[in-house]
Design an enzyme around this catalytic site. Structure first.
Site, PDB file in Angstrom:
ATOM      1  CG  HIS A 154      12.434  14.516  11.141  1.00  0.00           C
ATOM      2  ND1 HIS A 154      12.234  15.729  10.567  1.00  0.00           N
ATOM      3  CD2 HIS A 154      12.034  13.612  10.235  1.00  0.00           C
ATOM      4  CE1 HIS A 154      11.726  15.564   9.359  1.00  0.00           C
ATOM      5  NE2 HIS A 154      11.586  14.284   9.142  1.00  0.00           N
ATOM      6  CG  HIS A 155      11.805  10.149   9.159  1.00  0.00           C
ATOM      7  ND1 HIS A 155      10.460  10.035   8.911  1.00  0.00           N
ATOM      8  CD2 HIS A 155      12.225  11.236   8.465  1.00  0.00           C
ATOM      9  CE1 HIS A 155      10.085  11.005   8.090  1.00  0.00           C
ATOM     10  NE2 HIS A 155      11.132  11.748   7.809  1.00  0.00           N
TER      11      HIS A 155
ATOM     12  CB  THR B 228       5.419  24.998   5.867  1.00  0.00           C
ATOM     13  OG1 THR B 228       6.602  24.243   5.613  1.00  0.00           O
ATOM     14  CG2 THR B 228       4.224  24.239   5.356  1.00  0.00           C
TER      15      THR B 228
ATOM     16  CE1 TYR C 250       8.234  20.123   3.126  1.00  0.00           C
ATOM     17  CE2 TYR C 250       9.960  18.596   3.785  1.00  0.00           C
ATOM     18  CZ  TYR C 250       8.993  19.515   4.106  1.00  0.00           C
ATOM     19  OH  TYR C 250       8.764  19.825   5.407  1.00  0.00           O
TER      20      TYR C 250
ATOM     21  CE  LYS D  75       6.068  26.726  -0.332  1.00  0.00           C
ATOM     22  NZ  LYS D  75       5.721  27.083  -1.712  1.00  0.00           N
TER      23      LYS D  75
ATOM     24  CB  SER E 297      10.355   6.171 -14.201  1.00  0.00           C
ATOM     25  OG  SER E 297       9.288   7.073 -14.200  1.00  0.00           O
ATOM     26  CB  SER E 298      11.858   9.492 -10.316  1.00  0.00           C
ATOM     27  OG  SER E 298      10.726   8.867  -9.811  1.00  0.00           O
TER      28      SER E 298
ATOM     29  CB  SER F 204       0.397  28.678  -5.708  1.00  0.00           C
ATOM     30  OG  SER F 204       0.891  28.306  -4.448  1.00  0.00           O
TER      31      SER F 204
ATOM     32  CD  GLU G 248       9.241  10.311  -2.612  1.00  0.00           C
ATOM     33  OE1 GLU G 248      10.240  10.551  -3.298  1.00  0.00           O
ATOM     34  OE2 GLU G 248       8.118  10.049  -3.080  1.00  0.00           O
TER      35      GLU G 248
ATOM     36  NE  ARG H 212       4.475   3.544  11.277  1.00  0.00           N
ATOM     37  CZ  ARG H 212       4.931   3.907  10.081  1.00  0.00           C
ATOM     38  NH1 ARG H 212       4.122   3.938   9.050  1.00  0.00           N
ATOM     39  NH2 ARG H 212       6.178   4.275   9.929  1.00  0.00           N
TER      40      ARG H 212
ATOM     41  CG  HIS I  83      -1.556   1.343   1.499  1.00  0.00           C
ATOM     42  ND1 HIS I  83      -2.546   1.886   0.690  1.00  0.00           N
ATOM     43  CD2 HIS I  83      -1.333   2.260   2.469  1.00  0.00           C
ATOM     44  CE1 HIS I  83      -2.902   3.070   1.175  1.00  0.00           C
ATOM     45  NE2 HIS I  83      -2.170   3.322   2.241  1.00  0.00           N
TER      46      HIS I  83
ATOM     47  CG  ASP J  62       6.070  17.643 -26.576  1.00  0.00           C
ATOM     48  OD1 ASP J  62       6.422  17.114 -25.514  1.00  0.00           O
ATOM     49  OD2 ASP J  62       5.202  17.175 -27.318  1.00  0.00           O
TER      50      ASP J  62
ATOM     51  CD1 TRP K 244       6.571   3.503   4.057  1.00  0.00           C
ATOM     52  CD2 TRP K 244       7.664   4.286   2.277  1.00  0.00           C
ATOM     53  NE1 TRP K 244       6.947   4.789   4.325  1.00  0.00           N
ATOM     54  CE2 TRP K 244       7.613   5.301   3.250  1.00  0.00           C
ATOM     55  CE3 TRP K 244       8.293   4.548   1.061  1.00  0.00           C
ATOM     56  CZ2 TRP K 244       8.176   6.559   3.057  1.00  0.00           C
ATOM     57  CZ3 TRP K 244       8.857   5.820   0.876  1.00  0.00           C
ATOM     58  CH2 TRP K 244       8.791   6.795   1.868  1.00  0.00           C
TER      59      TRP K 244
ATOM     60  CG  HIS L 179      12.241  15.096   5.415  1.00  0.00           C
ATOM     61  ND1 HIS L 179      11.177  14.918   6.252  1.00  0.00           N
ATOM     62  CD2 HIS L 179      12.163  16.368   4.988  1.00  0.00           C
ATOM     63  CE1 HIS L 179      10.500  16.036   6.345  1.00  0.00           C
ATOM     64  NE2 HIS L 179      11.072  16.939   5.595  1.00  0.00           N
TER      65      HIS L 179
HETATM   66 CU   LIG Z   1      10.831  13.688   7.451  1.00  0.00          CU
END
Ligand SMILES: [Cu+2]
Lengths: 545, 288
Positions: A305-306, A331, A260, A334, A172-173, A271, A258, A453, A80, A109, A145, A256
Site C-alpha cells: 500500500h506504500h 485497531t 506497528y 482496541k 541493536s534492535s 492500556s 515497523e 512533500r 529527521h 532483571d 528515510w 509496514h
Molecule cells: Cu504501511
C-alpha cells in the site's frame, strides 16, 4: 548445582553492588540503568531530530529559498526521519520495556543482562555515524528515510554511513528484542500465565517479535544497496536484469511492520494508563490480546500500500488495499476497548491520563486518514503529498510520542521516587495537544490541495497553511523543553516524595516495590499470593477463588 | 517443563558489569567508519577496518570467555538454561529472515523483473529490445558474457558434505548424551573437518567462477544473487565451523556433561540451520 549458582551469584554481586561513576553506565548490566540510558538517549535524539524538523519548517515558512540549499533541505528531511524513527521512538520504547518489564513481571532483571548493555551501546555509535555523515563529501543521505534506489545508489558517501548506521541499529534492535521476548516468555512471576500478564508486556512481546522478523530484512535490503553502490551488483538496476522496485518491496516488507513496532508499545502503555485512572479493569483484555496478535499477522501482508504508484497490477493493488482496510478492524477493537474501559469509570485526569486520552483521540484521527490513504484511487491523488505527512505524524507524534510522555509521567514516581508537578504536567499536555494540531492539521489541507512533500519551495497558494504549520512546529518544539524541565524538576525532588503506589487504581507488580525502585528488585520471584492479589484486582483472575 | 508456571531458579544469574559490550561497540564503529571511508577512496579507512576487526576478535574471546567461565562455575541454573534456549531460537529465526530477504530478491528477479525486461511488452521495447528472458541468463542486458553455474560437480559434492556433517554432528550429540566420549569427540571432529572441506570446495568454486567463467558480482542479477546467497551462506558455514571448533576444544577440556551442554546444542542448532539454508540454495540457485 543450585548452591553453586547461589554462591556465584553472591560472589558476583558483593564486589559490584553499587558501581559508581561512568563505569555504572558504560558497563551497566542493570535493567534500570540501561533503561535510563535508553530513555535519555532517545530524548537527546528527539531533540536532534526535532531541530532538523524546525530547520525544515523554517525553510517552509514562506515560499522561495530562505535558509538552506535544496540539497541540505533534503538531508534534513532524510535524517529527521531516520533519527526520529530509529533514534527517538524505537529506543524510547525499548527503554520503557527495560525499566518496566522486569518490574511488572516480577523478574530480577532482563534475561540477558550483558547483551542488554550492548543493545544500548550500539546506538550512540550509530547516531554518531549519522551525524558525521553531514560533514563528509556530498553530505548526509538525502533520498528520504526510505532510501529508494536509484537515487540512493548514486548518492555520495553519506549514504554508506547511513547504511552502516542502519546495520548497527538493526543489530541493536534484534538483540534488544530477543532479550524482551525471552524475558517475557521465561521470567514471569509464578502464577502469571501469558493471558494474565499486563497488556504492556503483551504489546511489547508482539513488537519484539515483529522486530526480530523484519530488522534482518532491512539489513538485507541495505546490504544489497551497498553492493549495488560499490561492488557492481545489479539488484536494483534494470541494466543487469534487476529492478529498483524490488528495493521498495523489501523495504516496505520491513517498513509496514515497523509502523506497528512504533505503535503497539504505545497501545500497551495506554492500556495500562486508562484502567488506572478509570479505576476499572481493562475492558476486553482477551480481545485486546487477539487484536494485537492479528495486527502482527496482518502487518506482514500490506506492504505494497506504500507502492500504489509504482505500476503494480490492478489485482495486486486491490488485494493490498483490502487487507490494509482489514487492519482497521483490530485497531477499532482496541479503540473501542479503551473507550469502554472509561465508560462509567471513576475518571480522574492526571497528566498520564490526559496524554492517554489525547492519544486515543488523535491516533484515531491518524487511523482514519490512514484508512483514506489505503484506498488505492485516493492514494493516487495523495501519494507523496502532505496528506501523507499529516497522516503519519498523527500516528507517530500524537500516537507514539504522546504515549511516551504519558508513560513517563505515569512511571516517573517509580523511577525517581518523587512526584512531578501536576499543574506543569497538564500545561505540557495542553501545550503539546494544541500546537501539535496547529502544526499538523493544516497539512491535511495542503495535501488535499496538492502540495508535494520533500520540497524546499512551493507554489504561492500553499503559503498560509505552511505559515500556520511552521508557527505550530516552533511552539510545539520549544514546548518540549518544558517536558525536560518537568523531568529534571521531578528528579531533583519534584513536589515531594512518592509513595510505593501513587495511583489508587494501579494494580500491576511494579507498584509493589518501593519508590524509587531499588537498584535490584525481585531478586527472588514475588510470592504467588502477591501476584494473585494483583491479578484479582485487574479482574484477570476470578474473584471467587 | 511446566510452561504455565515456569521454572524459577532460586537466584536467576545476573552478570556483573562488563566491559565487553562497549568494546564490541567501539570495534563495530571502527569497522563501519573504516568500511565507509575505504569504499569511498580514502585508503586510511583500511586501518579502521583492521583496528575494528582486531577489537571485535578481542571482544569475542573476552565475552565468550566470561560466559564459559560462568557456565563451568555452575552459575547458570535451569531457568538461565531456558533463557539461552529461547534466545538462540529467536536468533536463528532472525537469521532465517535475513536469508529471506535475499531469497525474496532472487524469486522477485526470476519471476518478475527478468521476464518483464525480456518480454515482448513495453518495458522490453523501451529498455532492451531483443533481450530474451530465461534463467539463468548468460548475457545480461548490459553485462559482459559469462558462464552460469551447473548443479553437478562441486555443488552436488558440497551438498553431500553438508548432509553428512549433519549426521556426524547428531552422532556426536548422541555420544554426549550417552556419556560416550569417543563417539562425541570423533563425531564432532568429523563435522569440523567436513565443514572445512565444504569451505575449501567453495573457495575453489569461487576462484574458478571468477577467473575462468567470467562470473563476477558484475554479472547481472544472476551473478548478484548467486554471490550474495552463496556468499552469506559460506560466511555462516565459516562461523558455524568456528563455533563447532570451540565446542571441540571445550569437549576436550571436559566442559560438558550429559545434562548440561547447551553451548554444544546451540552450535548444533546453528549448524543444522545452515544445512537447511544450503538445501534451499542448492535447489533454487543451482538446480532450478
Ligand atoms: Cu504501511
Amino acid at each position: 548445582m543450585t548452591t553453586l549458582a547461589h554462591e556465584a551469584h553472591h560472589a558476583g554481586h558483593d564486589g559490584h553492588h553499587a558501581p559508581a561513576g561512568w563505569r555504572r553506565w558504560v558497563f551497566a548490566t542493570n535493567h534500570k540503568d540501561i533503561g535510563t540510558l535508553y530513555l535519555w538517549f532517545s530524548f537527546a535524539m528527539f531533540l536532534t531530530g526535532g531541530l532538523m524538523a524546525l530547520g525544515i519548517r523554517a525553510e517552509l515558512f514562506k515560499p522561495g529559498l530562505q535558509f538552506w540549499q535544496p540539497e541540505f533541505f533534503n538531508q534534513l528531511t532524510t535524517l529527521h526521519g531516520v533519527i526520529m524513527v530509529f533514534g527517538a521512538i524505537m529506543p524510547a520504547f525499548t527503554g520503557l520495556a527495560n525499566w518496566q518489564l522486569p518490574l511488572m513481571l516480577g523478574a530480577p532483571d532482563m534475561a540477558f543482562a550483558r547483551m542488554n548493555n550492548w543493545s544500548f551501546w550500539l546506538l550512540p555509535p550509530a547516531a554518531l555515524l549519522l551525524l558525521i555523515s553531514f560533514f563528509v563529501p556530498g553530505g548526509a543521505a538525502a533520498g528520504g528515510w526510505t532510501l529508494y534506489p536509484p537515487l540512493s545508489v548514486k548518492a555520495g558517501m553519506g549514504m554508506d554511513l547511513a547504511i552502516f548506521a542502519i546495520h548497527l541499529l538493526g543489530l541493536s534492535s534484534i538483540m534488544g528484542s530477543i532479550n524482551i521476548v525471552t524475558t517475557i516468555l521465561n521470567m514471569r512471576a509464578p502464577g502469571m500465565t501469558l493471558l494474565k500478564m499486563p497488556m504492556f508486556a503483551w504489546t511489547t512481546l508482539i513488537t519484539a517479535y515483529l522486530l526480530i522478523a523484519v530488522a534482518p530484512v532491512l539489513a538485507g535490503a541495505v546490504t544489497m544497496l551497498l553492493t549495488d553502490r560499490h561492488f557492481g551488483t545489479h539488484f536494483f538496476s534494470a541494466a543487469g536484469g534487476g529492478d529498483p522496485v524490488l528495493f521498495q518491496h523489501i523495504f516496505w516488507f520491513f517498513g509496514h511492520p515497523e509502523v506497528y513496532i512504533m505503535a503497539l508499545p504505545a497501545f500497551g502503555v495506554v492500556s495500562q494508563i486508562i484502567p488506572t485512572f478509570s479505576r476499572k479493569p481493562l475492558f476486553g483484555y482477551v480481545s485486546m490480546v487477539y487484536a494485537t496478535c492479528s495486527i502482527a499477522v496482518l502487518s506482514f501482508m500490506v506492504w505494497a500500500h506504500h507502492m500504489f504508484m509504482v505500476g503494480l497490477p490492478l489485482d495486486a493493488q486491490l488485494i493490498f488495499m483490502f487487507i490494509t482496510m482489514l487492519i482497521s478492524v483490530p485497531t477499532g477493537v482496541k479503540v473501542f476497548n479503551w473507550v469502554a474501559t472509561m465508560w462509567q469509570g471513576s475518571l480522574t485526569f492526571e497528566t498520564p491520563m490526559l496524554f492517554a486520552i489525547g492519544f486515543v483521540c488523535l491516533f484515531t484521527v491518524g487511523g482514519f486518514s490512514g484508512l483514506v490513504l489505503s484506498i488505492a484511487p485516493i492514494d493516487t491523488q495523495m501519494h507523496d503529498g502532505y496528506y501523507v505527512v499529516a497522516h503519519f505524524h498523527y500516528v507517530l507524534v500524537a500516537g507514539a510520542l504522546f504515549s511516551l510522555f504519558g508513560a513517563t509521567y505515569y512511571w516517573l514516581p517509580k523511577w525517581t521516587g518523587y512526584m512531578y508537578h501536576e499543574g506543569r504536567g497538564k500545561f505540557h499536555f495542553w501545550w503539546s495537544m494544541i500546537f501539535f494540531n496547529v502544526t499538523f492539521f493544516p497539512m491535511h489541507f495542503l495535501g488535499l490541495a496538492g502540495m508535494p512533500r520533500r520540497i524546499p519551495d512551493y507554489a504561492l497558494q500553499f503559503t498560509d497553511f505552511n505559515m500556520i504549520a511552521s508557527i505550530g512546529a516552533f511552539c510545539f518544539g520549544f514546548g518540549q523543553l518544558l517536558f525536560l524541565y518537568n523531568v529534571i524538576h521531578t528528579i531533583k525532588g519534584g513536589v515531594g516524595k512518592a509513595p510505593a503506589n501513587p495511583w489508587e487504581g494501579a494494580h500491576t507488580l511494579e507498584w509493589e516495590v518501593p519508590s524509587p525502585a531499588p537498584h535490584h528488585t525481585w531478586e527472588t520471584p514475588p510470592d504467588e499470593a502477591l501476584v494473585r492479589k494483583g491479578l484479582r484486582a485487574q479482574y484477570l483472575e476470578g474473584h471467587d477463588d | 517443563m511446566n510452561v504455565e508456571n515456569g521454572i524459577h531458579d532460586a537466584h536467576y544469574f545476573v552478570p556483573h558489569p562488563s566491559r565487553w559490550p562497549i568494546v564490541g561497540s567501539i570495534g563495530l564503529f571502527s569497522l563501519a567508519m573504516g568500511a565507509a571511508f575505504s569504499m569511498n577512496g580514502f585508503v586510511a579507512g583500511q586501518w579502521g577496518l583492521l583496528f575494528g576487526a582486531l577489537v571485535i576478535i578481542w571482544m569475542l574471546f573476552g565475552w565468550f570467555g566470561d560466559v564459559v567461565r560462568e557456565s563451568v562455575a555452575g552459575s547458570y541454573g535451569q531457568q538461565v538454561d531456558h533463557s539461552f534456549r529461547w534466545g538462540m531460537s529467536w536468533f536463528i529465526f532472525s537469521e532465517v529472515m535475513f536469508f529471506a530477504a535475499f531469497f525474496g530478491a532472487l524469486f522477485y528477479t526470476r519471476v518478475l523483473s527478468v521476464p518483464e525486461i525480456g518480454g515482448t511488452g513495453f518495458t522490453n521495447r523501451l529498455l532492451w529490445e531483443g533481450f530474451s528472458a530465461h534463467w539463468p541468463f548468460a548475457t545480461g542486458p548490459e553485462t559482459t558474457a559469462y558462464h552460469t553455474m551447473e548443479a553437478d560437480g562441486i555443488p552436488a559434492i558440497n551438498t553431500m558434505i553438508l548432509l553428512t556433517s549433519g549426521a556426524t554432528l547428531t552422532l556426536a550429540h548422541w555420544g554426549l548424551v550417552a556419556g560416550n566420549r569417543t563417539k562425541l569427540t570423533l563425531g564432532l571432529l568429523a563435522t569440523v573437518l567436513l565443514g572445512t572441506l565444504f569451505l575449501c570446495f567453495q573457495a575453489y568454486e569461487y576462484h574458478h567462477a571468477w577467473t575462468e567463467m567470467a562470473l563476477t558480482l558484475n554479472s547481472g542479477a544472476y551473478g548478484a544473487t548467486f554471490y550474495m546467497l552463496t556468499g552469506f551462506h559460506g560466511m555462516h558455514v565459516l562461523v558455524g565451523t568456528i563455533m563447532l571448533t570451540v565446542m571441540l576444544v571445550r569437549v576436550l577440556r571436559g566442559h560438558f556433561s550429559a545434562e548440561h551442554h547447551f553451548g554444544f546444542e546451540a552450535a548444533a542448532w546453528y549448524w543444522h540451520f545452515v544445512d537447511v539454508v544450503w538445501l534451499l540454495l542448492f535447489v533454487f540457485v543451482y538446480v532450478l
